[in-house]
Design an enzyme around this catalytic site. Structure first.
Site, PDB file in Angstrom:
ATOM      1  CB  CYS A 197     -30.607 -41.735 -15.690  1.00 60.26           C
ATOM      2  SG  CYS A 197     -29.057 -41.876 -16.580  1.00 60.26           S
TER       3      CYS A 197
ATOM      4  CD  GLU B 273     -25.213 -47.667 -13.742  1.00 60.99           C
ATOM      5  OE1 GLU B 273     -25.668 -46.674 -13.136  1.00 60.99           O
ATOM      6  OE2 GLU B 273     -24.006 -47.908 -13.833  1.00 60.99           O
TER       7      GLU B 273
HETATM    8  P1  NDP Z   1     -38.242 -49.466 -16.405  1.00 57.21           P
HETATM    9  O1  NDP Z   1     -37.728 -49.746 -15.061  1.00 57.21           O
HETATM   10  O2  NDP Z   1     -39.705 -49.357 -16.588  1.00 57.21           O
HETATM   11  O3  NDP Z   1     -37.748 -50.586 -17.435  1.00 57.21           O
HETATM   12  C1  NDP Z   1     -36.393 -50.875 -17.630  1.00 57.21           C
HETATM   13  C2  NDP Z   1     -36.274 -52.225 -18.314  1.00 57.21           C
HETATM   14  O4  NDP Z   1     -36.712 -53.249 -17.430  1.00 57.21           O
HETATM   15  C3  NDP Z   1     -37.132 -52.346 -19.553  1.00 57.21           C
HETATM   16  O5  NDP Z   1     -36.457 -53.113 -20.513  1.00 57.21           O
HETATM   17  C4  NDP Z   1     -38.345 -53.102 -19.018  1.00 57.21           C
HETATM   18  O6  NDP Z   1     -39.059 -53.775 -20.013  1.00 57.21           O
HETATM   19  C5  NDP Z   1     -37.669 -54.060 -18.074  1.00 57.21           C
HETATM   20  N1  NDP Z   1     -38.545 -54.672 -17.067  1.00 57.21           N
HETATM   21  C6  NDP Z   1     -39.774 -54.275 -16.666  1.00 57.21           C
HETATM   22  N2  NDP Z   1     -40.231 -55.112 -15.682  1.00 57.21           N
HETATM   23  C7  NDP Z   1     -39.264 -56.027 -15.471  1.00 57.21           C
HETATM   24  C8  NDP Z   1     -39.120 -57.142 -14.574  1.00 57.21           C
HETATM   25  N3  NDP Z   1     -40.065 -57.473 -13.705  1.00 57.21           N
HETATM   26  N4  NDP Z   1     -37.984 -57.873 -14.626  1.00 57.21           N
HETATM   27  C9  NDP Z   1     -36.994 -57.534 -15.480  1.00 57.21           C
HETATM   28  N5  NDP Z   1     -37.073 -56.503 -16.357  1.00 57.21           N
HETATM   29  C10 NDP Z   1     -38.189 -55.753 -16.344  1.00 57.21           C
HETATM   30  O7  NDP Z   1     -37.508 -48.150 -16.893  1.00 57.21           O
HETATM   31  P2  NDP Z   1     -37.768 -47.314 -18.210  1.00 57.21           P
HETATM   32  O8  NDP Z   1     -37.564 -48.186 -19.408  1.00 57.21           O
HETATM   33  O9  NDP Z   1     -39.047 -46.577 -18.080  1.00 57.21           O
HETATM   34  O10 NDP Z   1     -36.520 -46.294 -18.176  1.00 57.21           O
HETATM   35  C11 NDP Z   1     -36.545 -45.141 -17.439  1.00 57.21           C
HETATM   36  C12 NDP Z   1     -35.839 -45.316 -16.110  1.00 57.21           C
HETATM   37  O11 NDP Z   1     -34.514 -45.752 -16.325  1.00 57.21           O
HETATM   38  C13 NDP Z   1     -35.714 -44.017 -15.349  1.00 57.21           C
HETATM   39  O12 NDP Z   1     -36.005 -44.239 -13.994  1.00 57.21           O
HETATM   40  C14 NDP Z   1     -34.264 -43.641 -15.520  1.00 57.21           C
HETATM   41  O13 NDP Z   1     -33.734 -42.827 -14.496  1.00 57.21           O
HETATM   42  C15 NDP Z   1     -33.607 -44.975 -15.542  1.00 57.21           C
HETATM   43  N6  NDP Z   1     -32.313 -44.881 -16.183  1.00 57.21           N
HETATM   44  C16 NDP Z   1     -31.190 -45.009 -15.417  1.00 57.21           C
HETATM   45  C17 NDP Z   1     -29.952 -44.853 -15.997  1.00 57.21           C
HETATM   46  C18 NDP Z   1     -28.692 -45.018 -15.207  1.00 57.21           C
HETATM   47  O14 NDP Z   1     -27.663 -45.245 -15.832  1.00 57.21           O
HETATM   48  N7  NDP Z   1     -28.688 -44.925 -13.902  1.00 57.21           N
HETATM   49  C19 NDP Z   1     -29.805 -44.517 -17.410  1.00 57.21           C
HETATM   50  C20 NDP Z   1     -31.052 -44.425 -18.111  1.00 57.21           C
HETATM   51  C21 NDP Z   1     -32.251 -44.604 -17.513  1.00 57.21           C
HETATM   52  P3  NDP Z   1     -40.293 -53.040 -20.728  1.00 57.21           P
HETATM   53  O15 NDP Z   1     -39.809 -51.714 -21.189  1.00 57.21           O
HETATM   54  O16 NDP Z   1     -40.564 -53.948 -21.839  1.00 57.21           O
HETATM   55  O17 NDP Z   1     -41.361 -52.937 -19.688  1.00 57.21           O
END
Ligand code: NDP
Length: 522
Positions: A276, A242
């Site tokens: 999002c 997502e």
């Molecule tokens: P990120 O992609 O930065 O992080 C998402 C999650 O992935 C966090 O828990 C993060 O940990 C983790 N993560 C980071 N690096 C890795 C890796 N290499 N392997 C596995 N997991 C990893 O997104 P954000 O948290 O900044 O959220 C915002 C984004 O999410 C926006 O782009 C938004 O559009 C999207 N989003 C999409 C939705 C949908 O349903 N389509 C709904 C809500 C948001 P950590 O935070 O600890 O770095």
């Protein structure tokens, strides 16, 4: 005051983005501990699956009741950790989860119910086919900070009720909300081994993908989603992604402009634009463009920006200064290329480092960053268009395809345009709220993701399917070896019977195929 960086490994320090106060300090989970958590979940999961769907449903309903009782406390925690105003914490997080809990409870038995697969092929009529749905085993969930309670909850509830164990890795910025979800589930009766939270930054998420999970449900940015997808592909691990959006909002000349402008302002600025499904690109038919823009500017200026706990606040802080700088850089790029800021366009430093004014821009062109990259902040760029075809083409001019909305008083026009927009959800005369409709599947086209969460399609992602076929007549099949005999000549007749266009051909084929079924003994 909030700081730039919310993490100080090996502990996570969760802070209130409005005030900088510490919400909590948590130990990070080590890579070894992530693997151990998954092993524990794997050992415990068969008993959870064997418990039976009705007992799991009862636990999910108990969770729902506990959430009802503690709704105020949970909403305050969400506001403290993510900054959003209390009504948004209630409406877009807690109510969504309550609804989803009831939905998954109501549909779990039907999803797990074996389904007959009737055979139309006469040669297969002695068989009975059945689809059996069963839990994958251990589902890994990685979630973002913007909906720190509702996103991990809806996914976790669907996984649990269908008999999976869950290991959840929330964003490093919002560990407290995930731990609250965990404690409510444990209190409701979910065994500790069956729902575990692991904490830390990206590497903890990477370790979860590397562990012995059976499926990963990832919500986050496209950039991280790509990394997750590559890591999952290496292991052939099934995944749901997502990802981000750049959602278009199309206003036709026959729309109710007062309603549509309120929808645009709410859709662009709720959760400080960090949704999002946010309205990120607003296209308005030229004849009503000026009127619509004026309405948006007036409504944006009337919004009160402040601490989410303040009763007057409409728009809270952004999650941190890093996110705010992305918005600033997009506005600077747009101004360099000729955009006009009609209201906002600046940090509200008097409130703290993470507040940004709701911003309406015009003179926007497709080459600007704010038209191509996800903004995730309170910007509303408005662009005129002339024809329906032009609006559709502009809306589809994006690598993203999460959601879109179309505003018109003509239902047929709205539905016709909706059918041409490349997005996983298209709302006519509303925006964003598809996420809160528990029956509606949530997910994107193109770079916005793969698979679905929410609704029955989201539940089906949480089970694997086994097809079982039982032949009630034990006999040698006419299509087994013996190709030199009648089968070689008669197979064409059989195909005619199945696929022939004329009834005469079908009858002839049927006669031939009967001979096939009485093939000579080998
Ligand atoms: P990120 O992609 O930065 O992080 C998402 C999650 O992935 C966090 O828990 C993060 O940990 C983790 N993560 C980071 N690096 C890795 C890796 N290499 N392997 C596995 N997991 C990893 O997104 P954000 O948290 O900044 O959220 C915002 C984004 O999410 C926006 O782009 C938004 O559009 C999207 N989003 C999409 C939705 C949908 O349903 N389509 C709904 C809500 C948001 P950590 O935070 O600890 O770095």
């Amino acid at each position: 005051m909030a700081t730039d960086t919310k993490i100080a490994a090996p502990v996570l320090i969760s802070t209130n983005p409005a005030t900088g106060e510490t919400v909590g300090t948590y130990s990070c989970t080590s890579v070894d501990e992530v693997h151990e958590a998954v092993d524990i979940a794997r050992r415990a999961q068969p008993a959870w699956a064997a418990l039976g769907v009705q007992k799991r449903v009862a636990i999910i309903r108990r969770f729902r009741k506990l959430l009802n009782q503690q709704a105020g406390e949970v909403a305050e925690l969400i506001t403290r950790e993510a900054g959003k105003p209390i009504p948004e914490a209630m409406g877009a997080e807690i109510l969504v989860v309550q609804d989803a809990a009831e939905f998954v409870a109501r549909h779990a038995a039907e999803i797990l119910q074996p389904q007959p697969v009737p055979h139309s092929n006469p040669a297969m009529k002695t068989k009975r086919g059945t689809l059996h749905h069963e839990p994958h085993g251990v589902i890994g969930i990685i979630s973002p900070w913007n909906y720190p309670f509702s996103i991990p909850s809806t996914e976790t509830l669907a996984a649990l009720v269908l008999g999976n164990a869950v290991v959840l890795k929330p964003s490093e910025l919002t560990p407290a909300c995930a731990l609250k979800l965990q404690s409510l589930l444990h209190e409701a009766g979910v065994p500790k081994e069956i729902m575990q939270v692991v904490l830390g930054e990206g590497p903890v998420g990477a370790a979860l993908i590397d562990s012995k999970i059976d499926k990963i449900i990832f919500t986050g940015s496209v950039a991280t989603g790509r990394r997750v997808s590559v890591a999952a592909a290496q292991k052939l691990l099934p995944c749901v992604l997502e990802l981000g959006g750049k959602d278009p909002f199309i206003v036709f000349d026959d729309a109710d402009l007062d309603v549509a402008s309120s929808g645009a302002v709410w859709g662009a600025f709720m959760n400080a634009g960090q949704t999002c499904l946010s309205v990120e690109r607003c296209y308005v038919q030229r004849s009503v463009f000026e009127k619509f823009v004026n309405m948006c500017v007036k409504k944006a200026q009337a919004l009160k920006v402040g601490d989410g706990f303040d009763r007057d606040t409409d728009v809270g802080p952004m999650i941190d200064t890093r996110q705010l700088r992305i918005v600033e850089s997009q506005v600077a790029d747009a101004l360099d290329k000729g955009a006009k800021v009609l209201t906002g366009g600046e940090r509200l430093t008097q409130l703290g480092p993470n507040f940004y004014a709701p911003t309406v821009l015009t003179n926007v062109t497709p080459d600007m960053k704010l038209m191509r990259e996800e903004t995730f902040g309170p910007l509303l760029p408005v662009i005129p268009f002339d024809t329906d075809e032009q609006a559709i083409s502009m809306a589809n001019e994006s690598e993203f395809g999460l959601a879109a909305s179309v505003w018109t008083n003509s239902r047929s026009r709205g539905e016709a345009v909706a059918g041409k927009i490349e997005a996983g959800t298209v709302m006519v005369n509303d925006a964003i709220s598809g996420f809160g409709i528990c029956e509606a599947p949530h997910g994107g086209f193109k770079a916005s993701g793969i698979g679905r969460t929410h609704g029955l399609l989201g539940m089906q992602e949480m089970v694997r399917v086994r097809y079982v076929d039982v032949d009630r007549v034990v006999m040698k099949k006419p299509w087994w070896y013996g190709y030199k005999g009648m089968y070689r000549e008669q197979i064409h007749g059989f195909a005619d019977m199945m696929f022939g266009h004329s009834p005469a051909k079908r009858i002839k084929g049927a006669l031939n195929s009967t001979k096939i079924l009485t093939r000579p003994k080998l």
